[in-house]
Design an enzyme around this catalytic site. Structure first.
Site, PDB file in Angstrom:
ATOM      1  N   GLU A   1       0.858  -1.191   0.000  1.00  0.00           N
ATOM      2  CA  GLU A   1       0.000   0.000   0.000  1.00  0.00           C
ATOM      3  C   GLU A   1       0.893   1.241   0.000  1.00  0.00           C
ATOM      4  OE1 GLU A   1      -3.254   1.091  -0.078  1.00  0.00           O
ATOM      5  OE2 GLU A   1      -2.421   3.088   0.319  1.00  0.00           O
TER       6      GLU A   1
ATOM      7  N   ARG B   1     -16.981   4.067   6.313  1.00  0.00           N
ATOM      8  CA  ARG B   1     -15.969   3.302   5.564  1.00  0.00           C
ATOM      9  C   ARG B   1     -14.771   2.921   6.425  1.00  0.00           C
ATOM     10  NH1 ARG B   1     -15.932   4.075  -0.315  1.00  0.00           N
ATOM     11  NH2 ARG B   1     -13.720   3.734  -0.067  1.00  0.00           N
TER      12      ARG B   1
ATOM     13  N   TYR C   1     -28.333   8.681   4.802  1.00  0.00           N
ATOM     14  CA  TYR C   1     -28.603   7.387   5.450  1.00  0.00           C
ATOM     15  C   TYR C   1     -27.674   7.228   6.650  1.00  0.00           C
ATOM     16  CZ  TYR C   1     -24.572   5.553   2.761  1.00  0.00           C
ATOM     17  OH  TYR C   1     -23.335   5.342   2.204  1.00  0.00           O
TER      18      TYR C   1
ATOM     19  N   ASP D   1     -12.031  -0.951  -8.285  1.00  0.00           N
ATOM     20  CA  ASP D   1     -12.049   0.239  -9.142  1.00  0.00           C
ATOM     21  C   ASP D   1     -10.947   0.199 -10.200  1.00  0.00           C
ATOM     22  OD1 ASP D   1     -14.174   1.226  -7.760  1.00  0.00           O
ATOM     23  OD2 ASP D   1     -13.193   3.041  -7.030  1.00  0.00           O
TER      24      ASP D   1
HETATM   25  C1  LIG Z   1     -18.634   9.647  -3.677  1.00  0.00           C
HETATM   26  C2  LIG Z   1     -18.585   8.157  -3.696  1.00  0.00           C
HETATM   27  C3  LIG Z   1     -19.561   7.408  -2.996  1.00  0.00           C
HETATM   28  C4  LIG Z   1     -19.520   6.010  -3.005  1.00  0.00           C
HETATM   29  N1  LIG Z   1     -20.484   5.283  -2.319  1.00  0.00           N
HETATM   30  C5  LIG Z   1     -20.453   3.915  -2.371  1.00  0.00           C
HETATM   31  C6  LIG Z   1     -21.441   3.089  -1.693  1.00  0.00           C
HETATM   32  O1  LIG Z   1     -22.360   3.570  -1.007  1.00  0.00           O
HETATM   33  N2  LIG Z   1     -21.358   1.728  -1.830  1.00  0.00           N
HETATM   34  C7  LIG Z   1     -20.366   1.143  -2.557  1.00  0.00           C
HETATM   35  O2  LIG Z   1     -20.324  -0.093  -2.664  1.00  0.00           O
HETATM   36  N3  LIG Z   1     -19.407   1.889  -3.172  1.00  0.00           N
HETATM   37  C8  LIG Z   1     -19.430   3.240  -3.096  1.00  0.00           C
HETATM   38  N4  LIG Z   1     -18.475   3.968  -3.738  1.00  0.00           N
HETATM   39  C9  LIG Z   1     -17.430   3.271  -4.510  1.00  0.00           C
HETATM   40  C10 LIG Z   1     -16.344   2.709  -3.628  1.00  0.00           C
HETATM   41  O3  LIG Z   1     -15.837   3.697  -2.776  1.00  0.00           O
HETATM   42  C11 LIG Z   1     -15.205   2.164  -4.489  1.00  0.00           C
HETATM   43  O4  LIG Z   1     -15.737   1.446  -5.571  1.00  0.00           O
HETATM   44  C12 LIG Z   1     -14.337   1.232  -3.649  1.00  0.00           C
HETATM   45  O5  LIG Z   1     -13.735   1.931  -2.591  1.00  0.00           O
HETATM   46  C13 LIG Z   1     -13.254   0.608  -4.524  1.00  0.00           C
HETATM   47  O6  LIG Z   1     -12.348  -0.107  -3.728  1.00  0.00           O
HETATM   48  P1  LIG Z   1     -10.903  -0.441  -4.277  1.00  0.00           P
HETATM   49  O7  LIG Z   1     -10.254  -1.254  -3.216  1.00  0.00           O
HETATM   50  O8  LIG Z   1     -11.009  -0.989  -5.656  1.00  0.00           O
HETATM   51  O9  LIG Z   1     -10.169   0.972  -4.447  1.00  0.00           O
HETATM   52  P2  LIG Z   1      -9.775   2.030  -3.349  1.00  0.00           P
HETATM   53  O10 LIG Z   1     -10.680   1.949  -2.170  1.00  0.00           O
HETATM   54  O11 LIG Z   1      -9.614   3.316  -4.074  1.00  0.00           O
HETATM   55  O12 LIG Z   1      -8.335   1.548  -2.824  1.00  0.00           O
HETATM   56  C14 LIG Z   1      -7.187   1.617  -3.617  1.00  0.00           C
HETATM   57  C15 LIG Z   1      -5.973   1.557  -2.705  1.00  0.00           C
HETATM   58  O13 LIG Z   1      -4.798   1.472  -3.514  1.00  0.00           O
HETATM   59  C16 LIG Z   1      -3.816   2.356  -3.007  1.00  0.00           C
HETATM   60  N5  LIG Z   1      -2.932   2.708  -4.113  1.00  0.00           N
HETATM   61  C17 LIG Z   1      -3.204   3.522  -5.170  1.00  0.00           C
HETATM   62  N6  LIG Z   1      -2.150   3.618  -5.982  1.00  0.00           N
HETATM   63  C18 LIG Z   1      -1.167   2.843  -5.434  1.00  0.00           C
HETATM   64  C19 LIG Z   1       0.175   2.546  -5.826  1.00  0.00           C
HETATM   65  N7  LIG Z   1       0.727   3.058  -6.937  1.00  0.00           N
HETATM   66  N8  LIG Z   1       0.901   1.713  -5.044  1.00  0.00           N
HETATM   67  C20 LIG Z   1       0.359   1.159  -3.913  1.00  0.00           C
HETATM   68  N9  LIG Z   1      -0.907   1.434  -3.495  1.00  0.00           N
HETATM   69  C21 LIG Z   1      -1.662   2.260  -4.256  1.00  0.00           C
HETATM   70  C22 LIG Z   1      -4.626   3.519  -2.463  1.00  0.00           C
HETATM   71  O14 LIG Z   1      -3.877   4.283  -1.526  1.00  0.00           O
HETATM   72  C23 LIG Z   1      -5.818   2.792  -1.832  1.00  0.00           C
HETATM   73  O15 LIG Z   1      -5.562   2.407  -0.497  1.00  0.00           O
HETATM   74  C24 LIG Z   1     -18.490   5.359  -3.728  1.00  0.00           C
HETATM   75  C25 LIG Z   1     -17.515   6.103  -4.422  1.00  0.00           C
HETATM   76  C26 LIG Z   1     -17.564   7.489  -4.412  1.00  0.00           C
HETATM   77  C27 LIG Z   1     -16.512   8.289  -5.169  1.00  0.00           C
END
Ligand SMILES: Cc1cc2nc3c(=O)[nH]c(=O)nc-3n(C[C@H](O)[C@H](O)[C@H](O)COP(=O)(O)OP(=O)(O)OC[C@H]3O[C@@H](n4cnc5c(N)ncnc54)[C@H](O)[C@@H]3O)c2cc1C
Length: 390
Positions: free
Chosen positions: A33, A106, A211, A289
């Site tokens: 991370e 979160r 909510y 994502d």
């Molecule tokens: C406004 C908003 C509201 C939302 N509401 C909801 C909801 O109600 N319900 C729901 O299911 N989803 C919701 N989402 C979507 C949800 O937040 C994301 O889809 C989810 O967090 C994706 O998780 P992830 O682990 O793929 O990415 P992330 O949570 O973005 O985690 C990525 C991680 O990778 C790390 N990282 C990045 N680049 C590097 C690198 N080069 N080297 C090492 N580490 C790195 C980052 O620091 C981070 O810790 C919402 C999103 C937004 C923007």
């Protein structure tokens, strides 16, 4: 720990869920991370049964029961303030789909996942800079020059994924939408708004959601045509809560009360990417994502990341170094159609939510009423990841 050595890049919700699932399956893993410590700028997340069931199986039930709020319903109001549609998310939903529908802060979800991960395998302060592979193994190089060799690399590094950049030359596109998010102490909400119900008000070009989440707070979430240009350097910023109040000036009384009580207000510019035609290339794959960023209007981004994690861990269970690339292709086959469907449903929802004033709104309300029925949600909440035969 056995099988291929898995390196997970990113310790967000998806990366930690994968680490927890690999840990439970006895598959060797390390998580890298970029942040020096696990903090959470986001506020609330809705967890639907399709993610809560696998989280329960990963041992998170006690943490979720202790921290999350069981939502009883989702209620949509129109621009006039009158009811448009209601989804019963309480007992009927829980019995039908085998898990509750939750509202949660979160940070609490991240902490619950973090607790399921072996701390010796989580490496903080390690931003990934490069990915190189020769077919036999993958070499990760971090910003400080250190390297790590793995048999499988999973990019769980979010919207601006460095792992994705190594596979595909695309970049995120500004969606044209921005959102505010803030937290409201429950005791500052009007008495009628304290029930465990996700409420949404629709208006021309904008909508507002509130909510309850964990810790005696509610999430205020407001989407609006952007008030500002998307930030160049960063994708979210803390703003004066007065901006949120001003953006919803003149709305229904409950919305005004919530905006005035909101704290820790941030503004996000929302970015999107086209669905990929492949997530897995050789020994490298993507999750959450990084694979399929989605607009937040179906509240599925984190839920889909959890589904990915459970599916991928299942595909890697019993894998060998040699057959790991085939298992990554199997993961892609299982997950890509599902995630692409949810991604496009989130986009359609965004269009529904932000119609301008006019006759289309009446047609939209009919669609929303149909979609509110639990039968119409079965494709979403009834999906079961991780059922691939090894
Ligand atoms: C406004 C908003 C509201 C939302 N509401 C909801 C909801 O109600 N319900 C729901 O299911 N989803 C919701 N989402 C979507 C949800 O937040 C994301 O889809 C989810 O967090 C994706 O998780 P992830 O682990 O793929 O990415 P992330 O949570 O973005 O985690 C990525 C991680 O990778 C790390 N990282 C990045 N680049 C590097 C690198 N080069 N080297 C090492 N580490 C790195 C980052 O620091 C981070 O810790 C919402 C999103 C937004 C923007």
């Amino acid at each position: 720990m056995s099988g291929p050595r898995v390196a997970v890049v990113g310790a967000g919700i998806g990366g930690l869920a994968l680490a927890a699932a690999l840990d439970a399956a006895g598959t060797a893993y390390e998580v890298f991370e970029r942040a020096d410590r696990l903090t959470e700028v986001g506020a609330g997340v809705q967890l639907s049964p399709n993610a809560v069931r696998p989280l329960h199986r990963l041992g998170l039930r006690p943490a979720l029961d202790a921290r999350a709020v069981r939502l009883a319903a989702a209620q949509i109001h129109g621009w006039s303030g009158g009811p448009v549609a209601r989804t019963e998310l309480g007992a009927a939903c829980e019995v039908r789909f085998g898990a509750p529908y939750l509202g949660m802060h979160r940070a609490d979800l991240r902490d619950a996942l973090h607790a399921r991960v072996d701390p010796t395998r989580l490496h903080l302060g390690r931003p990934l800079a490069r990915v190189d592979g020769d077919g036999e193994e993958v070499v990760l190089t971090f910003a400080d020059g250190r390297t790590h060799r793995a048999d499988v690399v999973v990019g769980a590094d979010g919207l601006r994924s460095a792992v994705r950049a190594a596979l595909v030359p695309d970049t995120p596109v500004f969606s044209g939408l921005g959102v505010f998010r803030g937290l409201v102490p429950m005791d500052r909400l009007p008495a009628g708004a304290r029930a465990p119900v996700a409420r949404m008000w629709l208006g021309p070009g904008r909508h507002f959601v509130c909510y309850p989440v964990s810790g005696g707070r509610a999430l205020a979430f407001a989407a609006i045509a952007p008030l500002r240009q998307p930030p160049v350097e960063s994708w979210s910023a803390t703003v004066d809560p007065a901006e949120l109040v001003a953006a919803f000036d003149g709305w229904h009384a409950p919305v005004a009360a919530v905006t005035r009580a909101a704290r820790e207000v941030r503004y996000w510019a929302l970015w999107d990417r086209e669905p990929l035609t492949a997530w897995s290339v050789g020994r490298v794959t993507l999750l959450g994502d990084a694979a399929h960023p989605m607009l937040p209007f179906l509240a599925q981004g984190a839920n889909q990341a959890v589904e990915d994690a459970v599916e991928l861990a299942s595909c890697l269970t019993g894998a060998s170094r040699a057959n790991a690339p085939d298992r990554l292709l199997r993961y892609q086959q299982q997950r890509m159609p599902r995630a692409t469907a949810v991604q496009s449903a989130s986009r359609a929802q965004a269009r529904h939510m932000h119609l301008a004033d006019g006759p289309e709104q009446a047609a939209r309300d009919v669609v929303l009423r149909q979609a509110a029925d639990l039968d119409a949600r079965a494709w979403l909440y009834g999906y079961e990841p991780g059922q691939v035969a090894a």
